[in-house]
Design a protein around this motif. Structure first.
Motif, PDB file in Angstrom:
ATOM      1  N   LEU A  64     -13.589  29.190 -23.899  1.00 33.47           N
ATOM      2  CA  LEU A  64     -14.529  29.931 -24.735  1.00 33.47           C
ATOM      3  C   LEU A  64     -15.095  29.057 -25.850  1.00 33.47           C
ATOM      4  O   LEU A  64     -16.288  29.109 -26.141  1.00 33.47           O
ATOM      5  CB  LEU A  64     -13.873  31.182 -25.328  1.00 33.47           C
ATOM      6  CG  LEU A  64     -14.782  32.023 -26.239  1.00 33.47           C
ATOM      7  CD1 LEU A  64     -16.036  32.478 -25.506  1.00 33.47           C
ATOM      8  CD2 LEU A  64     -14.013  33.201 -26.812  1.00 33.47           C
ATOM      9  N   VAL A  65     -14.263  28.236 -26.449  1.00 34.54           N
ATOM     10  CA  VAL A  65     -14.749  27.328 -27.494  1.00 34.54           C
ATOM     11  C   VAL A  65     -15.791  26.385 -26.910  1.00 34.54           C
ATOM     12  O   VAL A  65     -16.874  26.197 -27.478  1.00 34.54           O
ATOM     13  CB  VAL A  65     -13.583  26.543 -28.139  1.00 34.54           C
ATOM     14  CG1 VAL A  65     -14.102  25.481 -29.094  1.00 34.54           C
ATOM     15  CG2 VAL A  65     -12.620  27.494 -28.857  1.00 34.54           C
ATOM     16  N   GLU A  66     -15.498  25.806 -25.756  1.00 32.24           N
ATOM     17  CA  GLU A  66     -16.436  24.867 -25.127  1.00 32.24           C
ATOM     18  C   GLU A  66     -17.733  25.563 -24.700  1.00 32.24           C
ATOM     19  O   GLU A  66     -18.830  25.032 -24.933  1.00 32.24           O
ATOM     20  CB  GLU A  66     -15.769  24.181 -23.934  1.00 32.24           C
ATOM     21  CG  GLU A  66     -14.677  23.223 -24.347  1.00 32.24           C
ATOM     22  CD  GLU A  66     -13.985  22.539 -23.189  1.00 32.24           C
ATOM     23  OE1 GLU A  66     -13.392  21.468 -23.429  1.00 32.24           O
ATOM     24  OE2 GLU A  66     -14.032  23.041 -22.046  1.00 32.24           O
ATOM     25  N   ASN A 106     -17.114  37.776 -28.459  1.00 29.14           N
ATOM     26  CA  ASN A 106     -15.943  38.323 -27.786  1.00 29.14           C
ATOM     27  C   ASN A 106     -16.202  38.401 -26.289  1.00 29.14           C
ATOM     28  O   ASN A 106     -16.964  39.233 -25.831  1.00 29.14           O
ATOM     29  CB  ASN A 106     -15.619  39.706 -28.347  1.00 29.14           C
ATOM     30  CG  ASN A 106     -14.321  40.259 -27.807  1.00 29.14           C
ATOM     31  OD1 ASN A 106     -13.759  39.752 -26.839  1.00 29.14           O
ATOM     32  ND2 ASN A 106     -13.847  41.320 -28.430  1.00 29.14           N
ATOM     33  N   GLU A 107     -15.540  37.534 -25.573  1.00 34.55           N
ATOM     34  CA  GLU A 107     -15.654  37.497 -24.111  1.00 34.55           C
ATOM     35  C   GLU A 107     -14.408  38.045 -23.426  1.00 34.55           C
ATOM     36  O   GLU A 107     -14.473  38.470 -22.284  1.00 34.55           O
ATOM     37  CB  GLU A 107     -15.819  36.042 -23.641  1.00 34.55           C
ATOM     38  CG  GLU A 107     -17.125  35.407 -24.014  1.00 34.55           C
ATOM     39  CD  GLU A 107     -18.241  35.773 -23.067  1.00 34.55           C
ATOM     40  OE1 GLU A 107     -18.172  35.442 -21.878  1.00 34.55           O
ATOM     41  OE2 GLU A 107     -19.186  36.415 -23.539  1.00 34.55           O
ATOM     42  N   ASP A 108     -13.268  37.990 -24.106  1.00 31.28           N
ATOM     43  CA  ASP A 108     -11.988  38.167 -23.424  1.00 31.28           C
ATOM     44  C   ASP A 108     -11.181  39.393 -23.809  1.00 31.28           C
ATOM     45  O   ASP A 108     -10.220  39.721 -23.127  1.00 31.28           O
ATOM     46  CB  ASP A 108     -11.104  36.926 -23.676  1.00 31.28           C
ATOM     47  CG  ASP A 108     -11.765  35.646 -23.208  1.00 31.28           C
ATOM     48  OD1 ASP A 108     -12.421  35.668 -22.162  1.00 31.28           O
ATOM     49  OD2 ASP A 108     -11.639  34.620 -23.906  1.00 31.28           O
ATOM     50  N   HIS A 109     -11.529  40.040 -24.881  1.00 38.32           N
ATOM     51  CA  HIS A 109     -10.676  41.112 -25.405  1.00 38.32           C
ATOM     52  C   HIS A 109     -11.446  42.425 -25.474  1.00 38.32           C
ATOM     53  O   HIS A 109     -12.681  42.421 -25.495  1.00 38.32           O
ATOM     54  CB  HIS A 109     -10.167  40.729 -26.800  1.00 38.32           C
ATOM     55  CG  HIS A 109      -9.436  39.427 -26.815  1.00 38.32           C
ATOM     56  ND1 HIS A 109      -8.172  39.283 -26.303  1.00 38.32           N
ATOM     57  CD2 HIS A 109      -9.801  38.202 -27.256  1.00 38.32           C
ATOM     58  CE1 HIS A 109      -7.779  38.021 -26.435  1.00 38.32           C
ATOM     59  NE2 HIS A 109      -8.759  37.343 -27.005  1.00 38.32           N
ATOM     60  N   PRO A 110     -10.724  43.551 -25.552  1.00 34.54           N
ATOM     61  CA  PRO A 110     -11.435  44.818 -25.781  1.00 34.54           C
ATOM     62  C   PRO A 110     -12.238  44.709 -27.077  1.00 34.54           C
ATOM     63  O   PRO A 110     -11.813  44.052 -28.029  1.00 34.54           O
ATOM     64  CB  PRO A 110     -10.302  45.838 -25.926  1.00 34.54           C
ATOM     65  CG  PRO A 110      -9.121  45.215 -25.256  1.00 34.54           C
ATOM     66  CD  PRO A 110      -9.276  43.727 -25.444  1.00 34.54           C
ATOM     67  N   ASP A 155     -21.113  39.591 -26.512  1.00 29.05           N
ATOM     68  CA  ASP A 155     -20.717  38.622 -25.494  1.00 29.05           C
ATOM     69  C   ASP A 155     -21.511  37.343 -25.731  1.00 29.05           C
ATOM     70  O   ASP A 155     -22.581  37.367 -26.351  1.00 29.05           O
ATOM     71  CB  ASP A 155     -21.048  39.144 -24.096  1.00 29.05           C
ATOM     72  CG  ASP A 155     -20.305  40.415 -23.772  1.00 29.05           C
ATOM     73  OD1 ASP A 155     -20.979  41.447 -23.614  1.00 29.05           O
ATOM     74  OD2 ASP A 155     -19.073  40.356 -23.659  1.00 29.05           O
ATOM     75  N   LEU A 156     -21.029  36.266 -25.197  1.00 33.86           N
ATOM     76  CA  LEU A 156     -21.701  34.974 -25.354  1.00 33.86           C
ATOM     77  C   LEU A 156     -23.118  35.000 -24.786  1.00 33.86           C
ATOM     78  O   LEU A 156     -24.021  34.376 -25.350  1.00 33.86           O
ATOM     79  CB  LEU A 156     -20.865  33.877 -24.700  1.00 33.86           C
ATOM     80  CG  LEU A 156     -21.156  32.449 -25.085  1.00 33.86           C
ATOM     81  CD1 LEU A 156     -21.171  32.249 -26.599  1.00 33.86           C
ATOM     82  CD2 LEU A 156     -20.153  31.509 -24.449  1.00 33.86           C
TER      83      LEU A 156
END
Length: 185
Positions: free
Chosen positions: A19-21, A115-119, A132-133
Motif C-alpha cells: 500500500l505504501v508503494e 484505506n484499501e485494506d480495512h473496514p 480508496d487509492l
C-alpha cells in the motif's frame, strides 16, 4: 503532506508495504500532471526503509517530492510534524486511527485517510475524508479546490462531531479542578 504509517517485515503492522508503494506511485502520477503540487513525505520512524529501491530513487530525484526522514522524531531539531502541518494544504495518511488526523484538524488542515485494506471508519461519512487509492486524485482535487470559508465550514462540522473545540481542554480541566478544590477548602 503524506504521513505514511510504519511498516515492518518482521512484525505485523496494519499497513502493508504494497500500500505504501502503490500510494507513492499514484502520488507520482498526480504530481507528474500537476507540477504545482509538492508532496512532503514525513517519515516518523523510517517508514520508507523497506520500499523498492526504484521508488526511493523516484522520490529522491523528483522536484515534487520532499522527504523528511527520521528514526527518532523527538530528536529532530526542525521539521517536527507539529511544525510542518500548519504549512501544508492537506494531510494524506494510510490509517484512520492515526493521531495525525486529529493534529491536522486542530490546525484546520483537511485530511484524507487512504484505506484499501480495512473496514471504513466513521470518517467515511465526510466527503473525501476516507477513500480508496483509486479515488485519491478526485479527493485531492476536492480539498485543494475549497476556499478558506468552505474549508472552515466542513472542518468545523467534523471537529464538532469529534468534540474538538478551539478551547484549550487541558486548561479548562485544570481550571475546573482548581475551582472544585477551592470550593472544598
Amino acid at each position: 503532506l503524506f504521513a505514511p504509517s510504519k511498516i515492518n517485515k518482521k512484525q505485523f503492522k496494519p499497513i502493508s508495504l504494497e500500500l505504501v508503494e502503490k500510494t507513492i506511485l499514484v502520488l507520482n502520477e498526480i504530481i507528474s500532471k500537476n507540477k504545482n503540487i509538492l508532496v512532503i513525505i514525513k517519515e516518523k520512524k523510517g517508514e520508507l526503509e523497506y520500499i523498492n529501491h526504484n521508488l526511493k530513487l523516484l522520490i529522491d530525484n523528483s522536484k515534487n517530492f520532499y522527504k523528511i526522514s527520521s528514526e527518532k522524531p523527538k530528536l529532530l531539531k526542525f521539521n517536527q510534524f507539529e511544525e510542518v502541518i500548519p504549512e501544508c494544504n492537506l494531510l494524506l495518511t494510510l490509517t484512520s486511527t492515526s493521531t495525525t488526523v486529529l493534529q491536522s484538524l486542530d490546525k484546520n488542515i483537511p485530511f484524507i485517510c487512504i484505506n484499501e485494506d480495512h473496514p471504513k471508519s466513521f470518517y467515511k461519512q465526510y466527503e473525501n475524508c476516507e477513500v480508496d487509492l483509486k479515488n485519491i486524485n478526485e479527493a485531492i482535487n476536492y480539498w485543494l479546490s475549497k476556499n478558506s470559508d468552505e474549508l472552515k465550514i466542513i472542518l468545523s462540522k467534523i471537529k464538532k462531531d469529534l468534540n474538538i473545540s478551539e478551547k484549550n481542554g487541558l486548561r479548562d480541566v485544570a481550571y475546573f479542578l482548581k475551582n472544585l478544590l477551592n470550593d472544598k477548602l
